[in-house]
Write an enzyme that holds these catalytic residues in place. Sequence first.
Site, PDB file in Angstrom:
ATOM      1  N   ARG A  47       0.921  -1.303  -0.165  1.00  0.00           N
ATOM      2  CA  ARG A  47       0.151   0.007   0.115  1.00  0.00           C
ATOM      3  C   ARG A  47       0.999   1.259  -0.080  1.00  0.00           C
ATOM      4  O   ARG A  47       2.109   1.262   0.363  1.00  0.00           O
ATOM      5  CB  ARG A  47      -0.941   0.045   1.129  1.00  0.00           C
ATOM      6  CG  ARG A  47      -0.215   0.078   2.639  1.00  0.00           C
ATOM      7  CD  ARG A  47      -0.140   1.549   3.072  1.00  0.00           C
ATOM      8  NE  ARG A  47       0.524   1.570   4.399  1.00  0.00           N
ATOM      9  CZ  ARG A  47       2.105   1.921   4.197  1.00  0.00           C
ATOM     10  NH1 ARG A  47       2.492   2.201   3.126  1.00  0.00           N
ATOM     11  NH2 ARG A  47       2.808   1.870   5.509  1.00  0.00           N
ATOM     12  N   GLU A  53       0.241  10.179   8.222  1.00  0.00           N
ATOM     13  CA  GLU A  53       1.190   9.530   8.662  1.00  0.00           C
ATOM     14  C   GLU A  53       1.548   9.514  10.168  1.00  0.00           C
ATOM     15  O   GLU A  53       1.273  10.373  10.612  1.00  0.00           O
ATOM     16  CB  GLU A  53       2.873  10.061   8.035  1.00  0.00           C
ATOM     17  CG  GLU A  53       3.545   8.868   7.683  1.00  0.00           C
ATOM     18  CD  GLU A  53       2.868   8.171   6.603  1.00  0.00           C
ATOM     19  OE1 GLU A  53       2.456   6.800   6.816  1.00  0.00           O
ATOM     20  OE2 GLU A  53       2.752   8.607   5.507  1.00  0.00           O
ATOM     21  N   GLY A 147       8.654   1.381   2.979  1.00  0.00           N
ATOM     22  CA  GLY A 147       7.416   2.173   3.374  1.00  0.00           C
ATOM     23  C   GLY A 147       6.300   1.679   2.475  1.00  0.00           C
ATOM     24  O   GLY A 147       5.334   2.475   2.565  1.00  0.00           O
ATOM     25  N   SER A 149       5.016  -1.105   2.776  1.00  0.00           N
ATOM     26  CA  SER A 149       4.223  -2.226   3.674  1.00  0.00           C
ATOM     27  C   SER A 149       4.374  -3.745   3.097  1.00  0.00           C
ATOM     28  O   SER A 149       3.581  -4.695   3.183  1.00  0.00           O
ATOM     29  CB  SER A 149       2.760  -1.809   3.742  1.00  0.00           C
ATOM     30  OG  SER A 149       2.140  -2.625   4.742  1.00  0.00           O
ATOM     31  N   SER A 150       5.699  -4.026   2.617  1.00  0.00           N
ATOM     32  CA  SER A 150       6.226  -5.463   2.347  1.00  0.00           C
ATOM     33  C   SER A 150       5.779  -6.328   3.410  1.00  0.00           C
ATOM     34  O   SER A 150       5.331  -7.368   3.196  1.00  0.00           O
ATOM     35  CB  SER A 150       7.428  -5.507   1.892  1.00  0.00           C
ATOM     36  OG  SER A 150       8.425  -5.130   2.734  1.00  0.00           O
ATOM     37  N   ASP A 194      -1.939  -0.811   7.735  1.00  0.00           N
ATOM     38  CA  ASP A 194      -1.078  -1.566   6.436  1.00  0.00           C
ATOM     39  C   ASP A 194      -2.205  -2.886   6.302  1.00  0.00           C
ATOM     40  O   ASP A 194      -2.522  -3.083   5.050  1.00  0.00           O
ATOM     41  CB  ASP A 194       0.055  -1.812   6.940  1.00  0.00           C
ATOM     42  CG  ASP A 194       0.987  -0.742   7.062  1.00  0.00           C
ATOM     43  OD1 ASP A 194       0.566   0.450   6.825  1.00  0.00           O
ATOM     44  OD2 ASP A 194       2.198  -1.023   7.594  1.00  0.00           O
ATOM     45  N   ASN A 237      14.137  -0.809   8.517  1.00  0.00           N
ATOM     46  CA  ASN A 237      13.144  -1.822   8.890  1.00  0.00           C
ATOM     47  C   ASN A 237      12.567  -1.437  10.401  1.00  0.00           C
ATOM     48  O   ASN A 237      13.401  -1.404  11.265  1.00  0.00           O
ATOM     49  CB  ASN A 237      14.243  -3.115   9.088  1.00  0.00           C
ATOM     50  CG  ASN A 237      13.132  -4.325   9.269  1.00  0.00           C
ATOM     51  OD1 ASN A 237      12.276  -4.309  10.206  1.00  0.00           O
ATOM     52  ND2 ASN A 237      13.481  -5.440   8.617  1.00  0.00           N
TER      53      ASN A 237
END
Length: 462
Positions: A47, A53, A147, A149-150, A194, A237
């Site tokens: 996403r 934020e 950033g 959202s993996s 997320d 990370n």
Amino acid sequence: MRNLSSPTRDQPMLPELGAPGKLLKLKEMFNSKFGSVPKFYVRAPGRVNIIGEHIDYCGYSVLPMAVEQDMLIAVEPVKTHVLQLANTNPLYPDFSTSANNIQIDKTKPLWHNYFLCGFKGIQEHFGLSDLTGMNCLVDGNIPPSSGLSSSSALVCCAGLVTLTVLGMNLSKVELAEICTKSEHYIGTEGGGMDQSISFLAEEGTAKLIEFSPLRATDVKLPSGAVFVIANSCVEMNKAATSHFNIRVMECRLAAKLLAKHKCLPWEEVLRLEEVQAKLEVSLEEMLLITEGTLHSEPYSPEEICRCLGISLQELKTQILSPNTQDVLTFKLYQRAKHVYSEAARVLQFKKICEEAPDNTVQLLGELMNQSHMSCRDMYECSCPELDQLVDICRKFGAQGSRLTGAGWGGCTVSIVPADKLSSFLANVHEAYYQRSNRSLVPEKQSLFATKPGGGALVFLEA
């Protein structure tokens, strides 16, 4: 391939998965790895957060959309109790464990631990103790630590894989809530944006995601503009650094001090939104209360204890998380000011999209620029490379540009008039990726226009 009648009660849309060759290649790699063919596949998208934020874990609405990049897992249930995980990326080593003895090491945010989070979340939700094993091959094209959202996409994918293997039913909202909680196993105190957009996304629309209770509302983006994502090539990370969790704790402490100042039951308060709700005032009034209550100098743990009337031991054991107990200073004023102003910008963004005035793109761009400034100065979650990339994007035609995701690296998102897209892409690529003196790894040099994609789904092997 045929779309499976999803194990979620509200059917997700089938997204564009790219060429069928992507699945065929994954099937062949699965066969080569495990000597069999997968029974089904699960897909969960990454996403981009357009605005809002670091406020979801404070209880406030955010405005993301799913991107076309995703996590894809090929799955074969097996009769043993062994969970075997492999990845198409050779940088991520194979992993196997007992399905009934899931151990997640918070000190080492290795790739397979994110899968285990989703697996364990479903396991614990249903209170199951005797789970079947499975062979899984994971493939993904979301740039890691960017950033986008993996990691959460992998958690969501794993949750949906586990649900499918068990043959259980949950709604997409329930799945999102479970996966949000289960990602905490890895030590990241995120707020749920997320996972929510990964399950609730729909083609063609961004979503206003609200919490308590979780719900999603369509937000129609302006047709005359394109959203462009650019990777700064700086990796961050969340689970491997303390920046993120310190910010979560600073917001929690700010909420408690504001509540105490207003004679509210501060012991129960965890989020800044709860203070506003209990006081029944506007976000603008909360900004004024913040100005009048908190000072801009950093707070020491001792000062926080004096303000709350508690001991240092009580602060450490009852309020601070294990990984924030040794922090020496907390910036409460700056964090609260960012959260309340950012929450207001999200609502303004949605209102402008709904009213669609002639200068919509300009107005949305101004809000995105204000958001980046607040992230940079008040929340201090930017970095020099992100700031440079934002400046370059604005220079070459973006009406607004800001960091997206946790920050401290990762990507920017920019709103660009559609008629300027071609020249924008060419100029930004040259200015940031080609002229840079830094050593930028070519495969991380991602710069692309995106449109709202669909959410997670399951589909069967033909």
